[in-house]
Scaffold this active site. Sequence first.
Site, PDB file in Angstrom:
ATOM      1  CE  LYS A   1      -4.177   1.460  -0.295  1.00  0.00           C
ATOM      2  NZ  LYS A   1      -4.962   1.131  -1.489  1.00  0.00           N
TER       3      LYS A   1
ATOM      4  CB  SER B   1      -8.131   1.383  -3.259  1.00  0.00           C
ATOM      5  OG  SER B   1      -6.770   1.058  -3.082  1.00  0.00           O
TER       6      SER B   1
END
Length: 610
Positions: free
Chosen positions: A198, A400
């Site tokens: 991430k 996401s």
Amino acid sequence: MQGVWAIVRAIGKFVIGLGGFTIGVLVIIGLAIVALSSGPQPRPSVPDGAVLVLWPEGQIVEITENPDPLEIYFDTFNRRPAQTSIHDITTALRRATSDDRISALAVVTDSMGGIAPSHQHTIAAAVRDFKASGKKVFAISSAYSQSDYLIAAEADKIYMNPQGNVLLNGFARYRLYYKSLFDKIGATVNVFRVGTFKSAVEPFIRDDMSEEAKEANTEFLGALWQQYVSSVEKARGLEAGQIGNDITNISANLNAAQGDFAKLAVETGLVDELAPRAKWRDDIAVEFGSSSYGDSFNQIHYQAYLAATDNGRSSSNEIAVITAQGEIVMGEGPVTVAAADTIVNYIRSARQNSRTAAILLRVDSPGGSAFASELIRQELVMAQAQGIKVIASFGPVAASGGYWISATADEIWAAPSTITGSIGIFGVIPTYEGTLDKIGVSADGVGTTPLAGAFNVTRPLSDLTKDIIQQGIESGYEQFKELVAGGRNMTVDEVDRIGQGRVWIGATAKELGLVDHLGGFDDALAAAARAAGVEGDFETVFYVEQPDPFDQLLSDFLNSTISTGSGNPVSGVSGPVGDLLQQAKSDFDFLSTLNDPAGRYLICFECKVR
């Protein structure tokens, strides 16, 4: 003397007021005339044997913004980039493929701006289908960008201006990093995240790209490039690997062409003929006839063709297309962002409409607010509870939060070049106690509990505050994994192994089980019709912001009374410097618009590839 000036000012105000009143009355009268005289406009006619001219302008997007009618007055200062809907392009090409009145296609890419890989391949496939019907395709441009050329490569003949060039250079992802800047100004960026890959927050806590981010980015960019190269080499009949070799040897090849990029493009098989505009116009006119005015070839612009072939609705069954485009944010907003309240209202309207047979969720979003994403998903679940099938269709990006809202759909469709995944979550809270200290400013006070004033940006975050935030982030990641596991029939551990914030292209996501099928919008639309049992008997209805009636009336009035040039609007600073400034602005805009109620974000900055 003051009394005289008072009289003069009063007369001036009266004159100005009278003038404003007069102009207002004239505008109202003009609008009334337009309203009374407006009626069904005659459809454009399609000339027999016409060449369809596909000349997109600006960025290729899912849905376009409604223009401000007053922009026509301020064209020189207008900074809104032009936009073209991908659906307008594909619809025109699909109709023209089986229309006997259309004899050929001319693709002109001079005015085309940013276009994502998925949209490039979508248009290229539509051009390929058109050509398969036996009709000829011409590609025309002053010069070809890499994104333009993927589409142009499908043509039977590629024209380019003798002063132009084709420069294929591959995909790259470079970002700005601000850690040293924040250190210098004394700012503290508190980051909370889950997911090895991430990397959305890395620019605020590092001065370089992490090895994990480099690994993930190299893999998905390499896969996208291989798709690009394979498509171009196949379309142009080039040997496998030629493009890579030409890039490696570009210096020697250009030297052999005496530094002439246009000549190099012809010698490497990328362009068929170098010709100025007058030449290619004459060539096409010789083959397909001249226009009614004799100033060009027999043609119809694709937007006019769409208007000429629009037959309206003919079915009581509707497939509702709900588009999530741009970053996912709380509240209401324009089509440039996926505003939760706006999209939720569209979904609610669709599920309360007795005509709705199924919902097609079209996603082109890198994500954003976790809370906003969940609001959208919850409303889709409500539709499913009513028995309405929900099919997700991924455009260029569905990562996401863009994946979160789709995770529990009945089916997920993605293009092979869709950028998706990035299953991870993070929080960012900047504090500025060090910055204030550098300029001699202090902050102090009292609170009634250990959490009172915990999020005051003039104070460092306490260990307690950091702990509860991190727990919330980890809980959000567990929820994300559970949603994906339940929606895709996977275990939580399986999701975790392919999650961790890692980005995948659609083709790989299909292998991993993150998507059910590979295909474009039309494939997903057909799947929605099948799921609803209305194959061959449905209408596609896009739920989008409608133009304000007054704005539309004003636009009609202004367009009927004034004429402007056809030049493209100014879009601010362009080129490499403009791109750099835009990236920095985007990064700091992100920090200034963190409005998720729980402070949790699902977003993939690495996913914006154009």
